[in-house]
Every structure is written in structure tokens, then in C-alpha cells.
Design an enzyme around this catalytic site. Sequence first.
Site, PDB file in Angstrom:
ATOM      1  N   SER A 165       0.748  -1.054  -0.267  1.00 14.96           N
ATOM      2  CA  SER A 165       0.003   0.098   0.139  1.00 14.96           C
ATOM      3  C   SER A 165       0.608   1.196  -0.067  1.00 14.96           C
ATOM      4  O   SER A 165       1.956   1.292   0.835  1.00 14.96           O
ATOM      5  CB  SER A 165      -0.818   0.040   1.249  1.00 14.96           C
ATOM      6  OG  SER A 165      -1.548   1.064   1.417  1.00 14.96           O
ATOM      7  N   ASP A 167       0.557   3.941   1.262  1.00 15.83           N
ATOM      8  CA  ASP A 167       0.896   4.627   2.666  1.00 15.83           C
ATOM      9  C   ASP A 167       1.659   3.826   3.803  1.00 15.83           C
ATOM     10  O   ASP A 167       1.477   3.916   4.842  1.00 15.83           O
ATOM     11  CB  ASP A 167      -0.428   5.056   3.210  1.00 15.83           C
ATOM     12  CG  ASP A 167      -1.398   4.008   3.525  1.00 15.83           C
ATOM     13  OD1 ASP A 167      -1.144   2.780   3.050  1.00 15.83           O
ATOM     14  OD2 ASP A 167      -2.660   4.303   3.666  1.00 15.83           O
ATOM     15  N   ARG A 168       2.153   2.682   3.271  1.00 11.19           N
ATOM     16  CA  ARG A 168       2.932   1.610   4.181  1.00 11.19           C
ATOM     17  C   ARG A 168       1.904   1.028   5.043  1.00 11.19           C
ATOM     18  O   ARG A 168       2.410   0.248   5.911  1.00 11.19           O
ATOM     19  CB  ARG A 168       4.073   2.286   4.978  1.00 11.19           C
ATOM     20  CG  ARG A 168       4.856   3.213   4.170  1.00 11.19           C
ATOM     21  CD  ARG A 168       5.628   2.401   3.057  1.00 11.19           C
ATOM     22  NE  ARG A 168       6.677   1.491   3.728  1.00 11.19           N
ATOM     23  CZ  ARG A 168       7.473   0.767   3.001  1.00 11.19           C
ATOM     24  NH1 ARG A 168       7.483   0.553   1.714  1.00 11.19           N
ATOM     25  NH2 ARG A 168       8.028  -0.145   3.763  1.00 11.19           N
ATOM     26  N   MET A 169       0.464   0.793   4.808  1.00 19.44           N
ATOM     27  CA  MET A 169      -0.203   0.162   5.328  1.00 19.44           C
ATOM     28  C   MET A 169      -0.712  -1.297   4.632  1.00 19.44           C
ATOM     29  O   MET A 169      -1.656  -1.461   4.220  1.00 19.44           O
ATOM     30  CB  MET A 169      -1.600   1.205   5.652  1.00 19.44           C
ATOM     31  CG  MET A 169      -1.481   2.139   6.562  1.00 19.44           C
ATOM     32  SD  MET A 169      -1.140   1.571   8.127  1.00 19.44           S
ATOM     33  CE  MET A 169      -2.547   0.844   8.714  1.00 19.44           C
TER      34      MET A 169
END
Length: 194
Positions: A165, A167-169
Site C-alpha cells: 500500500s 501509505d505503508r499500510m
Amino acid sequence: MEQFHIWFSQVHGSGLAEPNAMILSTVEPSGAPRGRTVLMKGYDSSGLRFFTNYRSRKGRALDVEPRVSVVFPWHQMARQVMIMGGVERLDDEENDRYFRSRPRGSQIGAWVSEQQSSPVRGRAELDERYERLSRAWPEDVEVPRPAYWGGYRVHPVEMEFWRGSPDRMHDRFRYVLVGGEPADGTWEVERLSP
């Protein structure tokens, strides 16, 4: 393996070059890990298959420690699958069947690389060996499978599916085989923190 099939089908259908390329890591007799890229040549409910020279560095490592880690790095699709499990050699019938399906040049190449992973004096030595073997087995003669060449089946005991992802999520979920034995067939699934 059902989840793997879903993702592999999507990646294969995307047009990604060599979606079956996987990083296979073994444990050297010294205890050091070693990774390299190999091609998966099939999978089913029992695991993944790949083929190699049993005398190669990876073959010798698998003789000593028959466990591997595999990574499918599908970066263009922001996905990867990580697999850990044991390996077993495939039987002669399956090895012969796959060997016959390979292009003739690859069949001869298996003979040329009899001492795979061993030093050679130069490219000319390999080319000369290839030419000599090509003459030994002309087009109308079937190339036999070398006894030292065959496949392995990876029996997964842990599989992690990672979807990136921006957003690093990242989405991460891991399947762990209960009891660590494929015969049981019961898997626990857990979501992991990104």
C-alpha cells in the site's frame, strides 16, 4: 494453496514476465543461507515443483537440510508470497515427463551442466561440450534425462501473502499449518501488522 492459486492466476493473467520466477533459499552445510532465482514448474494442493541438477550447490544443500524458503516477488503488482516448507525429490516418472517437455537445447544443457556450480576454464569449454553432445544426440534421437537431474516438491508449512500500500499500510496475512505436518491439512490464518 487455494489462495496462492488465486494470486498466481491474477499475476499470470496480468502479463508480468515470468510470474513463476521465485527466489529459493536453502541452508548451506556451513549453516549459511543462500538464495537464487529458479522457476516454479507447477503446483497443486501438495505444493510447488521446481527442477534442477541434484549435484548443484542447491541440490547438495537440500540433501543435508531439506527445508527451504521461497519468495515470489511480484513487485509490479505490489504483491509477494513467502513460503517455508520441507522438500522431497520427485519420482522418476514425473522427472522423465517434465524433461521430455523441455526444449531440446535445455535437455542438452542439462548434460552440459553435469557439474553445475563447479568452476570451468571458460565459456569455450561449455560451448565445446554442448556441440559434442548435440552431435551425439542428433535431432532424430531422444535426449535421455540424466540420472542426476530432476525435481523437488516444496511442501508448505507456512505461507505469507503481502499486498503493498502506498501509505505503508500493507496487508499481510499468514497461513500456518497446524502441527507443521502436511498430512493434517488444517491451517490457521492470522493478520500481521504492516
